[in-house]
Scaffold this active site. Structure first.
Site, short mmCIF file in Angstrom:
data_model
loop_
_atom_site.label_atom_id
_atom_site.label_comp_id
_atom_site.label_asym_id
_atom_site.label_seq_id
_atom_site.Cartn_x
_atom_site.Cartn_y
_atom_site.Cartn_z
N LYS A 81 -21.00 -2.83 12.72
CA LYS A 81 -19.95 -3.09 13.71
C LYS A 81 -20.15 -2.20 14.96
O LYS A 81 -20.08 -2.67 16.08
CB LYS A 81 -18.60 -2.82 13.05
CG LYS A 81 -17.41 -2.79 13.95
CD LYS A 81 -16.12 -2.63 13.15
CE LYS A 81 -15.80 -1.21 12.75
NZ LYS A 81 -15.31 -0.33 13.80
N LEU A 108 -16.44 10.74 9.22
CA LEU A 108 -16.36 10.81 7.76
C LEU A 108 -17.22 9.74 7.12
O LEU A 108 -17.14 8.58 7.51
CB LEU A 108 -14.91 10.60 7.30
CG LEU A 108 -13.84 11.45 7.99
CD1 LEU A 108 -12.45 11.00 7.54
CD2 LEU A 108 -14.06 12.92 7.67
N CYS A 127 -19.14 0.38 9.13
CA CYS A 127 -19.24 1.05 10.43
C CYS A 127 -20.54 0.77 11.18
O CYS A 127 -20.50 0.34 12.34
CB CYS A 127 -19.09 2.55 10.23
SG CYS A 127 -17.57 2.97 9.39
N LYS A 184 0.84 -1.20 0.00
CA LYS A 184 0.00 0.00 0.00
C LYS A 184 0.87 1.25 0.00
O LYS A 184 0.63 2.21 -0.74
CB LYS A 184 -0.89 -0.04 1.25
CG LYS A 184 -1.91 1.07 1.31
CD LYS A 184 -2.71 1.03 2.58
CE LYS A 184 -3.85 0.01 2.51
NZ LYS A 184 -4.69 0.02 3.72
C1 UGA Z 1 -21.01 6.25 8.74
C2 UGA Z 1 -21.34 7.60 9.40
O1 UGA Z 1 -22.35 8.28 8.66
C3 UGA Z 1 -20.09 8.47 9.45
O2 UGA Z 1 -20.41 9.69 10.13
C4 UGA Z 1 -19.01 7.72 10.25
O3 UGA Z 1 -17.81 8.44 10.29
C5 UGA Z 1 -18.73 6.39 9.54
O4 UGA Z 1 -19.95 5.62 9.47
C6 UGA Z 1 -17.69 5.66 10.38
O5 UGA Z 1 -18.02 5.29 11.50
O6 UGA Z 1 -16.53 5.61 9.97
P1 UGA Z 1 -20.70 5.39 6.22
O7 UGA Z 1 -20.51 4.04 6.80
O8 UGA Z 1 -19.77 5.86 5.16
O9 UGA Z 1 -20.61 6.50 7.40
O10 UGA Z 1 -22.17 5.41 5.63
P2 UGA Z 1 -23.50 6.29 5.74
O11 UGA Z 1 -23.55 7.32 4.69
O12 UGA Z 1 -23.72 6.74 7.12
O13 UGA Z 1 -24.59 5.17 5.37
C7 UGA Z 1 -24.74 4.00 6.20
C8 UGA Z 1 -25.84 3.12 5.66
O14 UGA Z 1 -27.11 3.76 5.81
C9 UGA Z 1 -25.73 2.78 4.19
O15 UGA Z 1 -26.07 1.43 4.00
C10 UGA Z 1 -26.75 3.69 3.52
O16 UGA Z 1 -27.25 3.21 2.31
C11 UGA Z 1 -27.83 3.73 4.58
N1 UGA Z 1 -28.68 4.95 4.46
C12 UGA Z 1 -28.17 6.16 4.72
C13 UGA Z 1 -30.03 4.79 4.16
O17 UGA Z 1 -30.53 3.66 3.92
N2 UGA Z 1 -30.83 5.91 4.12
C14 UGA Z 1 -30.33 7.14 4.37
O18 UGA Z 1 -31.12 8.12 4.35
C15 UGA Z 1 -28.97 7.28 4.68
#
Ligand code: UGA
Length: 425
Positions: free
Chosen positions: A259, A149, A256, A36
């Site tokens: 978990k 993030l 995330c 990496k």
């Molecule tokens: C999430 C958090 O939003 C971040 O703030 C955090 O930093 C990150 O985890 C982490 O702990 O590192 P992420 O896993 O990238 O970020 O994804 P999200 O955008 O939060 O979406 C999570 C899930 O919810 C996805 O499966 C998405 O499709 C779903 N989702 C999200 C919905 O079904 N509806 C929505 O309105 C929003």
């Protein structure tokens, strides 16, 4: 110019390192994966994320960004050392701290007096105190600074955060970490390390519970003749609830939410205070994935045996190539186990090894010969496809839009059966 070392160049570490380079700091990245490091040294981005390539190229050429295989070189002259290594799930659901503790142990004798170790990894409350004991140095401060993030918009989230949370025993160390981010226009919240650690888990879990609630409401909306989009529009107008993060879907996933919700549940149990809402939200999420497969079964007439199902989307959400704990994979597994043949298309995500699906190069080709088309990831490009052209080659024109992204009037016109999650069929 302050000097930062980043330990662990995965999603969080790389975005954080590049973000700090962008706002004027000097960053050295270290990772145990030398392959990496070699790719990053040659200017090749190792994750799929908008906006990072330019920062990587610029940082390498102007010297503000370097990568090294020598951890001593990375940390010995650093003012701040960011620990961004993974905290995977333990067998019992708790967060496994072994990478964090091993990293800190490995730098114990290398860090300069006065340096600050910043914990970015998602860790349960009490971890900073554990790390302090492992480090056993009174001349080095430990600070918790959880990341918020999102994959797919990580750089934007770094540059324009809703807030920055800094947890520290020593207020001066907290202020020094805050000063690193002084060019970012946002509120800085200084807390105890335990509170900062809990804020991270509480945020992800709260959002997951919110989504489980929406997905359960979608099922109820179908039963009572309501439309989930109208319901969430109404919910979102209440300022106490807010209109973000209310989109219906096939369940939440990613590296995330699953978990972190399990880890918070485990932490609550370990403290003799189990939080039933979290368990319910995990169950609800499984139920939602199962419900999607059940609707497909219903659309194709009650048996999936020998039926061809086209799937658009493998990533756990749009704008990422990540398929970890993707609802799409769970739905596909359920379809396969009931005898369906599955064809898939995703603009960037790859099908994991061992998944017995036919991978297609484009969405139209994927739909050819299918008895049902299911949209599982909300990629922008799906919205603009011509429904007539998509359905032309399908064996049966059955469509299920789990993300509520297709212009339904247009699609309904050409389909035999068109279902959008959260609306009666
Ligand atoms: C999430 C958090 O939003 C971040 O703030 C955090 O930093 C990150 O985890 C982490 O702990 O590192 P992420 O896993 O990238 O970020 O994804 P999200 O955008 O939060 O979406 C999570 C899930 O919810 C996805 O499966 C998405 O499709 C779903 N989702 C999200 C919905 O079904 N509806 C929505 O309105 C929003």
């Amino acid at each position: 110019m302050l000097k930062l070392a980043i330990l662990g160049l995965g999603y969080v570490g790389l975005t954080t390192g590049l973000g700090f380079t962008k706002i004027g700091h000097k960053v050295t990245g270290y990772d145990v994966d030398h392959g990496k490091l070699a790719r990053l040294k040659s200017g090749q981005l190792t994750i799929y994320e908008d906006g990072l390539q330019d920062i990587l190229s610029k940082g390498l050429s102007d010297g503000s960004l370097t990568f090294t295989e020598d951890i001593g070189l990375a940390v010995s002259s650093a003012d701040f050392i960011f620990v961004c290594v993974p905290t995977p799930q333990d067998v019992d659901g708790a967060a496994d701290l072994s990478f964090v503790l091993a990293s800190v142990e490995s730098i114990r004798g290398l860090v300069s007096p006065g340096a600050i170790i910043v914990l970015k990894s998602t860790v349960p409350a009490g971890s900073a105190a554990r790390v302090t004991r492992v480090l056993a140095r009174t001349d080095v401060n430990i600070v918790s600074n959880p990341e918020f993030l999102r994959e797919g918009s990580a750089l934007q989230d770094f540059l324009y955060p809703d807030r920055i949370v800094i947890g520290a025993e020593n207020p001066e160390a907290a202020n020094q970490v805050a000063s690193l981010c002084s060019s970012l226009d946002t509120q800085v919240l200084i807390t105890s390390p335990e509170s900062a650690e809990l804020i991270k888990y509480a945020t992800n879990t709260f959002l997951a519970i919110k989504l489980s609630f929406v997905n359960d409401l979608a099922a109820l909306s179908e039963a009572v003749g309501a439309d989930i989009r109208q319901v969430t529009d109404g919910l979102g107008l209440d300022k106490r609830i807010g209109n973000r993060f209310l989109a219906v879907g096939p369940g939440w996933g990613g590296s995330c939410f699953p978990k972190d919700t399990r880890a918070l549940l485990r932490l609550s149990e370990q403290n003799g205070l189990p939080m039933p809402l979290i368990g319910a939200s995990l169950l609800s999420n499984q139920k939602t994935q199962g419900r999607v497969a059940d609707i497909v079964l219903e659309l194709v007439g009650g048996s999936l045996e020998g039926k061809v199902i086209a799937v658009w989307g493998l990533a756990f959400k749009a704008n990422t190539d990540d398929t970890r704990e993707s609802p799409s994979l769970y739905v596909i597994e359920r379809l396969l186990s009931r005898g369906a043949k599955v064809k898939v298309y995703d603009p960037v995500a790859k099908a994991p090894e061992g998944l017995t699906v036919q991978v297609c190069e484009d969405p139209i080709q994927t739909a050819k010969g299918a008895h049902c088309l299911v949209i599982l990831t909300e990629w922008e490009e799906f919205k603009f496809l011509d429904p007539e052209e998509v359905m032309q080659g399908m064996s049966e024109k059955n469509i299920l839009d789990t993300r509520s992204i297709l212009p339904s009037m247009q699609w309904r016109e050409h389909a035999s059966l068109f279902r959008r999650l959260g609306v009666k069929g």
